[in-house]
Design an enzyme around this catalytic site. Structure first.
Site, PDB file in Angstrom:
ATOM      1  N   LYS A 114       0.822  -1.211   0.000  1.00 14.30           N
ATOM      2  CA  LYS A 114       0.000   0.000   0.000  1.00 14.30           C
ATOM      3  C   LYS A 114       0.857   1.263   0.000  1.00 14.30           C
ATOM      4  CE  LYS A 114      -4.421  -1.646   1.553  1.00 14.30           C
ATOM      5  NZ  LYS A 114      -5.593  -1.477   2.355  1.00 14.30           N
ATOM      6  N   LYS A 198      -5.034  -8.828  -6.606  1.00  8.68           N
ATOM      7  CA  LYS A 198      -6.295  -9.098  -5.911  1.00  8.68           C
ATOM      8  C   LYS A 198      -7.372  -8.071  -6.288  1.00  8.68           C
ATOM      9  CE  LYS A 198      -6.347  -6.941  -1.405  1.00  8.68           C
ATOM     10  NZ  LYS A 198      -6.982  -6.898  -0.127  1.00  8.68           N
ATOM     11  N   LYS A 201     -10.865  -2.559  -3.555  1.00  4.28           N
ATOM     12  CA  LYS A 201     -11.711  -1.363  -3.615  1.00  4.28           C
ATOM     13  C   LYS A 201     -10.972  -0.187  -4.226  1.00  4.28           C
ATOM     14  CE  LYS A 201     -13.505  -2.397   0.930  1.00  4.28           C
ATOM     15  NZ  LYS A 201     -12.880  -2.250   2.229  1.00  4.28           N
TER      16      LYS A 201
HETATM   17  N1  AQP Z   1      -9.877  -9.874  -3.271  1.00  4.92           N
HETATM   18  C1  AQP Z   1     -10.221 -10.412  -2.109  1.00  4.92           C
HETATM   19  N2  AQP Z   1     -10.440 -11.743  -2.010  1.00  4.92           N
HETATM   20  C2  AQP Z   1     -10.815 -12.301  -0.821  1.00  4.92           C
HETATM   21  N3  AQP Z   1     -10.997 -11.583   0.312  1.00  4.92           N
HETATM   22  C3  AQP Z   1     -10.791 -10.257   0.256  1.00  4.92           C
HETATM   23  N4  AQP Z   1     -10.876  -9.274   1.173  1.00  4.92           N
HETATM   24  C4  AQP Z   1     -10.565  -8.093   0.599  1.00  4.92           C
HETATM   25  N5  AQP Z   1     -10.260  -8.269  -0.697  1.00  4.92           N
HETATM   26  C5  AQP Z   1     -10.386  -9.604  -0.951  1.00  4.92           C
HETATM   27  C6  AQP Z   1     -11.285  -9.499   2.553  1.00  4.92           C
HETATM   28  O1  AQP Z   1     -12.391  -8.643   2.824  1.00  4.92           O
HETATM   29  C7  AQP Z   1     -12.340  -8.271   4.205  1.00  4.92           C
HETATM   30  C8  AQP Z   1     -12.518  -6.787   4.319  1.00  4.92           C
HETATM   31  O2  AQP Z   1     -11.434  -6.135   3.687  1.00  4.92           O
HETATM   32  P1  AQP Z   1     -11.114  -4.635   4.024  1.00  4.92           P
HETATM   33  O3  AQP Z   1     -12.010  -3.762   3.319  1.00  4.92           O
HETATM   34  O4  AQP Z   1     -11.105  -4.403   5.458  1.00  4.92           O
HETATM   35  O5  AQP Z   1      -9.619  -4.423   3.598  1.00  4.92           O
HETATM   36  P2  AQP Z   1      -8.788  -4.789   2.351  1.00  4.92           P
HETATM   37  O6  AQP Z   1      -8.293  -6.189   2.463  1.00  4.92           O
HETATM   38  O7  AQP Z   1      -7.720  -3.764   2.297  1.00  4.92           O
HETATM   39  O8  AQP Z   1      -9.779  -4.661   1.106  1.00  4.92           O
HETATM   40  P3  AQP Z   1      -9.510  -4.082  -0.307  1.00  4.92           P
HETATM   41  O9  AQP Z   1     -10.678  -4.278  -1.140  1.00  4.92           O
HETATM   42  O10 AQP Z   1      -8.222  -4.583  -0.853  1.00  4.92           O
HETATM   43  O11 AQP Z   1      -9.411  -2.542  -0.027  1.00  4.92           O
HETATM   44  P4  AQP Z   1      -8.292  -1.551  -0.438  1.00  4.92           P
HETATM   45  O12 AQP Z   1      -8.293  -1.502  -1.912  1.00  4.92           O
HETATM   46  O13 AQP Z   1      -8.724  -0.272   0.205  1.00  4.92           O
HETATM   47  O14 AQP Z   1      -7.001  -2.057   0.106  1.00  4.92           O
HETATM   48  C9  AQP Z   1     -11.014  -8.764   4.781  1.00  4.92           C
HETATM   49  O15 AQP Z   1     -11.241  -9.941   5.528  1.00  4.92           O
HETATM   50  C10 AQP Z   1     -10.208  -9.079   3.555  1.00  4.92           C
HETATM   51  O16 AQP Z   1      -9.300 -10.126   3.784  1.00  4.92           O
END
Ligand code: AQP
Length: 333
Positions: A114, A198, A201
């Site tokens: 990140k 992956k 968001k």
């Molecule tokens: N691509 C994914 N596949 C499986 N699980 C996922 N999670 C996130 N992306 C995937 C799981 O969703 C839960 C909530 O995630 P989060 O929003 O708290 O944080 P994150 O992992 O940082 O999600 P993003 O979508 O990747 O957000 P950004 O882009 O802001 O970094 C967690 O249990 C996560 O494992």
């Protein structure tokens, strides 16, 4: 005895299929098991580790709560609350940040990803994020944490912090060591534009993900445009290993249908992508559009969503503040 479950989702907008299949679907299953005590948190303190527009953050908090409920979490049975409202999270995070070691945090791959090349400019919050996550989990004597595969390393850090606190202050078993609950297969849903990244968001291209709020046409269009290769679908799972996009799409189909990958492979082996994509779109529409419609409906009733958050806040605060008091006594405050 039932499990004590804790997990969080960041209100950073665009909740997507990866969040649903990797985490929220599992929350619902755990919520439905009789004996479990489930706590699901909208982790807004985590969200601000990268800059957020305050107005959008508020909307995203409502959208996250609505997504939990629309997916099937029962707010009467599970505690749903907003992290920033329970101050024990921040207070415990500070104490635990004096227990966690720099060397441990330096190994966290999510920070490296990140922060990117310019890590001097990343916030201190982004760096210490896993310590706050440890506080979130440990305050509730959590036994199990349902998360996507990307959070496994943070969970290991949480266990290290808990163990070190227990050892340093000679309080055996004060913090329980939580177990991750990660789906065995397809625990990481990948981007529709690049099967090696992956689904996320924060990815700029909206075509890379299926949002839980997408309508039918958007879903069908995104699957139509999803990256593929030129070969027909393979006869064995070994043949999928070098085809990340095909593997991801077949994994999404299998997970949505609750069937084994081999089952999906048998069904589509030798067929071309256009036929498979039509089937995938259909199952997506069948499974996700009801959730999407319910989210939109719930978002029109902010009073109801506020009621759920207020109720959850009171319950969470009562558990967390008691644990914090004990932590404070142990450290000598
Ligand atoms: N691509 C994914 N596949 C499986 N699980 C996922 N999670 C996130 N992306 C995937 C799981 O969703 C839960 C909530 O995630 P989060 O929003 O708290 O944080 P994150 O992992 O940082 O999600 P993003 O979508 O990747 O957000 P950004 O882009 O802001 O970094 C967690 O249990 C996560 O494992």
């Amino acid at each position: 005895m039932g499990k004590k479950i804790f997990s969080g989702v960041q209100p950073t907008g665009n909740l997507h299929l990866g969040n649903y299949l990797g985490a929220i679907k599992n929350f619902v299953k755990l919520n439905n098991e009789d004996q479990n005590q489930c706590v699901f948190c909208v982790v807004d303190l985590h969200a601000i580790t990268v800059a957020q527009d305050p107005k959008k953050l508020k909307d995203n908090i409502y959208e996250t709560v609505a997504s939990f409920i629309a997916s099937g979490i029962d707010p009467e049975k599970s505690i749903i609350f907003n992290q920033s409202k329970v101050s024990a999270h921040s207070e415990t995070a500070w104490i635990l940040s004096c227990v966690a070691r720099m060397g441990w945090l330096n190994r966290m791959t999510q920070f490296k990803e990140k922060a990117g090349k310019d890590k001097e400019k990343a916030s201190i919050g982004l760096y210490s994020y896993p310590v706050l996550m440890a506080a979130d989990i440990l305050l509730y004597d959590t036994t199990h944490v349902p998360v996507g595969d990307d959070q496994k390393q943070h969970l290991e850090l949480c266990r290290d912090v808990a163990q070190k606190f227990n050892n340093d202050f000679n309080v055996d078993n004060f913090f329980k060591l939580p177990e991750p609950l990660i789906q065995k297969k397809f625990s990481r849903i990948m981007s529709l534009r690049d099967g090696t990244n992956k689904m996320s968001k924060s990815e700029l291209s909206d075509l890379s993900r299926i949002n839980l709020t997408d309508d039918k046409d958007q879903m069908i269009n995104k699957i139509k445009k999803a990256k593929t290769d030129t070969l027909p679908l393979p006869p064995t799972s070994a043949d999928l290993e070098k085809r990340p996009e095909a593997k991801n799409l077949m994994g999404i189909y299998s997970t949505l249908m609750d069937v084994d990958l081999d089952n999906t492979i048998n069904k589509f082996s030798g067929k071309n992508f256009s036929e498979f994509k039509e089937n995938l779109s259909q199952v997506l529409v069948d499974k996700i559009i009801p959730i999407s419609s319910e989210i939109k409906k719930l978002l029109k009733d902010k009073n109801y969503l506020n009621q759920i958050l207020d109720n959850g806040h009171q319950k969470a605060d009562s558990i967390a503040s008691k644990k914090l008091k004990k932590i404070q006594e142990i450290v000598g405050f």
